[in-house]
Design a protein around this motif. Sequence first.
Motif, PDB file in Angstrom:
ATOM      1  N   LYS A   1       0.835  -1.208   0.000  1.00  0.00           N
ATOM      2  CA  LYS A   1       0.000   0.000   0.000  1.00  0.00           C
ATOM      3  C   LYS A   1       0.868   1.257   0.000  1.00  0.00           C
ATOM      4  N   SER A   2       1.836   1.303   0.919  1.00  0.00           N
ATOM      5  CA  SER A   2       2.709   2.484   0.979  1.00  0.00           C
ATOM      6  C   SER A   2       3.533   2.610  -0.296  1.00  0.00           C
ATOM      7  N   THR A   3       3.928   1.478  -0.849  1.00  0.00           N
ATOM      8  CA  THR A   3       4.681   1.511  -2.106  1.00  0.00           C
ATOM      9  C   THR A   3       3.831   2.126  -3.208  1.00  0.00           C
TER      10      THR A   3
ATOM     11  N   PHE B   1       2.117  10.832   5.312  1.00  0.00           N
ATOM     12  CA  PHE B   1       2.980   9.701   5.591  1.00  0.00           C
ATOM     13  C   PHE B   1       2.447   8.817   6.717  1.00  0.00           C
ATOM     14  N   GLN B   2       2.802   7.533   6.608  1.00  0.00           N
ATOM     15  CA  GLN B   2       2.394   6.559   7.619  1.00  0.00           C
ATOM     16  C   GLN B   2       3.009   6.907   8.974  1.00  0.00           C
ATOM     17  N   VAL B   3       4.311   7.253   8.943  1.00  0.00           N
ATOM     18  CA  VAL B   3       4.986   7.695  10.158  1.00  0.00           C
ATOM     19  C   VAL B   3       4.935   9.224  10.177  1.00  0.00           C
TER      20      VAL B   3
ATOM     21  N   LEU C   1      -3.540   9.683   1.428  1.00  0.00           N
ATOM     22  CA  LEU C   1      -3.314   9.641   2.875  1.00  0.00           C
ATOM     23  C   LEU C   1      -2.888   8.240   3.294  1.00  0.00           C
ATOM     24  N   ASP C   2      -1.645   8.139   3.782  1.00  0.00           N
ATOM     25  CA  ASP C   2      -1.119   6.834   4.180  1.00  0.00           C
ATOM     26  C   ASP C   2      -1.302   6.641   5.687  1.00  0.00           C
ATOM     27  N   GLU C   3      -2.329   5.925   6.053  1.00  0.00           N
ATOM     28  CA  GLU C   3      -2.640   5.607   7.450  1.00  0.00           C
ATOM     29  C   GLU C   3      -2.633   6.834   8.379  1.00  0.00           C
ATOM     30  N   PRO C   4      -3.566   7.759   8.135  1.00  0.00           N
ATOM     31  CA  PRO C   4      -3.614   8.955   9.000  1.00  0.00           C
ATOM     32  C   PRO C   4      -3.971   8.619  10.447  1.00  0.00           C
TER      33      PRO C   4
HETATM   34 MG   LIG Z   1       2.423   1.126   4.699  1.00  0.00          MG
END
Ligand SMILES: [Mg+2]
Lengths: 316, 248
Positions: free
Chosen positions: B43-45, B85-87, B171-174
Amino acid sequence: MVRRYLAALVAIALACLVPAVAAALGKPDLITLGTQIAIYAIAAAGLDLLIGYTGLSSFGHAAFFGLGGYTVGIMAFHAAGEKMFGVIPGLTEAWLVWPLAIAVSALAALAIGALSLRTTGVSFIMITLAFAEMFFFLFVSLKTYGGDDGLGFRRRNGIPGISPRDDVAFYYVCLTALVLVLALLHRVVHSRFGRVLQGMRQNPRRMEAIGLATYRYKLTAFTIAGGVAGLAGALHANLLRFVSPDMLHWTMSGDFMIMVVLGGAGTLIGPVIGAAAMVLLQSWLAQWTEHWMIVMGPILVFVVLFARRGILGLFR
Amino acid sequence: MSALLEVRGLMKRFGGLIATNNLDLDVTEGELHALIGPNGAGKSTAIGLISGELKPDAGTIRLAGADITGAPIAARVRLGMTRSFQVTSILPEFTALENVALVEQIRAGHSFRFWREAARDRSLTDPALDMLARMGLAARAEVAARDLAHGEQRQLELAMALMTGAKLLLLDEPMAGLGATESQAMTTILAGLKRHATILLVEHDMDAVFALADRITVLVYGQAIASGPPDAIRADPAVRAAYLGEEA
Ligand SMILES: [Mg+2]
Ligand SMILES: Nc1ncnc2c1ncn2[C@@H]1O[C@H](COP(=O)(O)OP(=O)(O)OP(=O)(O)O)[C@@H](O)[C@H]1O
């Protein structure tokens, strides 16, 4: 805010008293030391724009310092003798030579930066070091300009109304240059441009994600810092009336970095304190032992370990 | 009707590992499209490829009809797309206000301005303050971002993404790392955002996903195994087996 300006004014006033103090103590060397500090502080403040504000650990800053110095030396050499390549006359007037030195160094920084800034982290440190070494060996091999032995010249660059032999006047010239450079950099770091630089230090990935084309801003900062180092180099050449490849040696780059970190990176006054600490400690320790670095080393380690913002951080 | 974001045959390999495998994805204007899948599904990729941080090995990405497959990140942001970002990814030393004002500064044009003090530039701080107020952070404007609570930092990130003026938010895992109440608050914020922007949402919090999504695409081993409205995804046997089944 107001207190900061007051502190700056007091510092400038104290710096103006150095020649008087030197005369009262009967120690003219102090004037040379003061001039030395002002000159190094200029170069270090420029480098801080990269290390402290942009987060770029350039390890080749001596190259631009040396190029500024050699611009003065070479122009003086040709003014006294033949034209360069038989066509370009030498120059001795400060208002022509110093801007030329700044331009030469800034241009070199533009070229070196354009290539090095494609890398980051340790590769960036190594590639800036490599370019500086290249220039070092270039000047070692230029026998016309003295090679290893360096190049001396008879007179400082001319400034209308100031005698080239007056060391006190030259101290004030360098002090003025330092104050001007600091004032300029102060504007720059608080401007939109400065904001972008600080953003890239804190989180380059995020800066790209919000749409910043980071490369051109880093390159501009690198070029400005190079030009500032060129001015410092030109002044240093004038102080000694001598330039040599030592100005471009990697230990000089290391010294500039140490001044920035020692005094406090990311503050403009930090590099000034760092330059003063470095020059004074060096000259003081050198009286006791020629192995002054053995004492200097632990002091450095102490400051870096215990003061996150350098000497300046100790007082916060 | 053509999609705002159109991904075709996207491939990304990391050495021997295929992180994105022949991915097709359509995000229509105005929808909230959720991208879900187990850990390591890619997913992040996918977000990295679409935002331009990663270069794909094959495939095309179109934004509003324009081929942006090889475009630099900055160009994609100018075309109206940005990511989070996820982080948590903020400027820790700047205040919340400075974080958002810097985004407005970048949106407003080039930053080759060396003289005027940015902190006193109302054309930057006024829109930034408005945005912070929208995100419920007005009272925290002068706090250094690193000193904000985790939930507030995630809201600040969202404020930054919105300040770019993006029509499409990736939005990556807000909600990563948020507690139950904070997740609830973020869900409310995202529900409000739906009216203003198109969103591609990566999220593990299934309550949030099913509450918000108009459509869902399920990734497993880099491949989209299903795509459709939430009810259809919930009922899809392949999805249940590969993914939702794990949770049940
Ligand atoms: Mg990810
Ligand atoms: N830069 C990289 N180099 C090598 N492998 C990578 C890289 N980035 C991701 N991977 C691998 O690619 C796969 C997909 O990773 P990705 O981060 O896209 O998953 P994800 O779906 O976002 O997972 P999560 O839900 O844990 O965030 C994983 O196996 C990961 O280890």
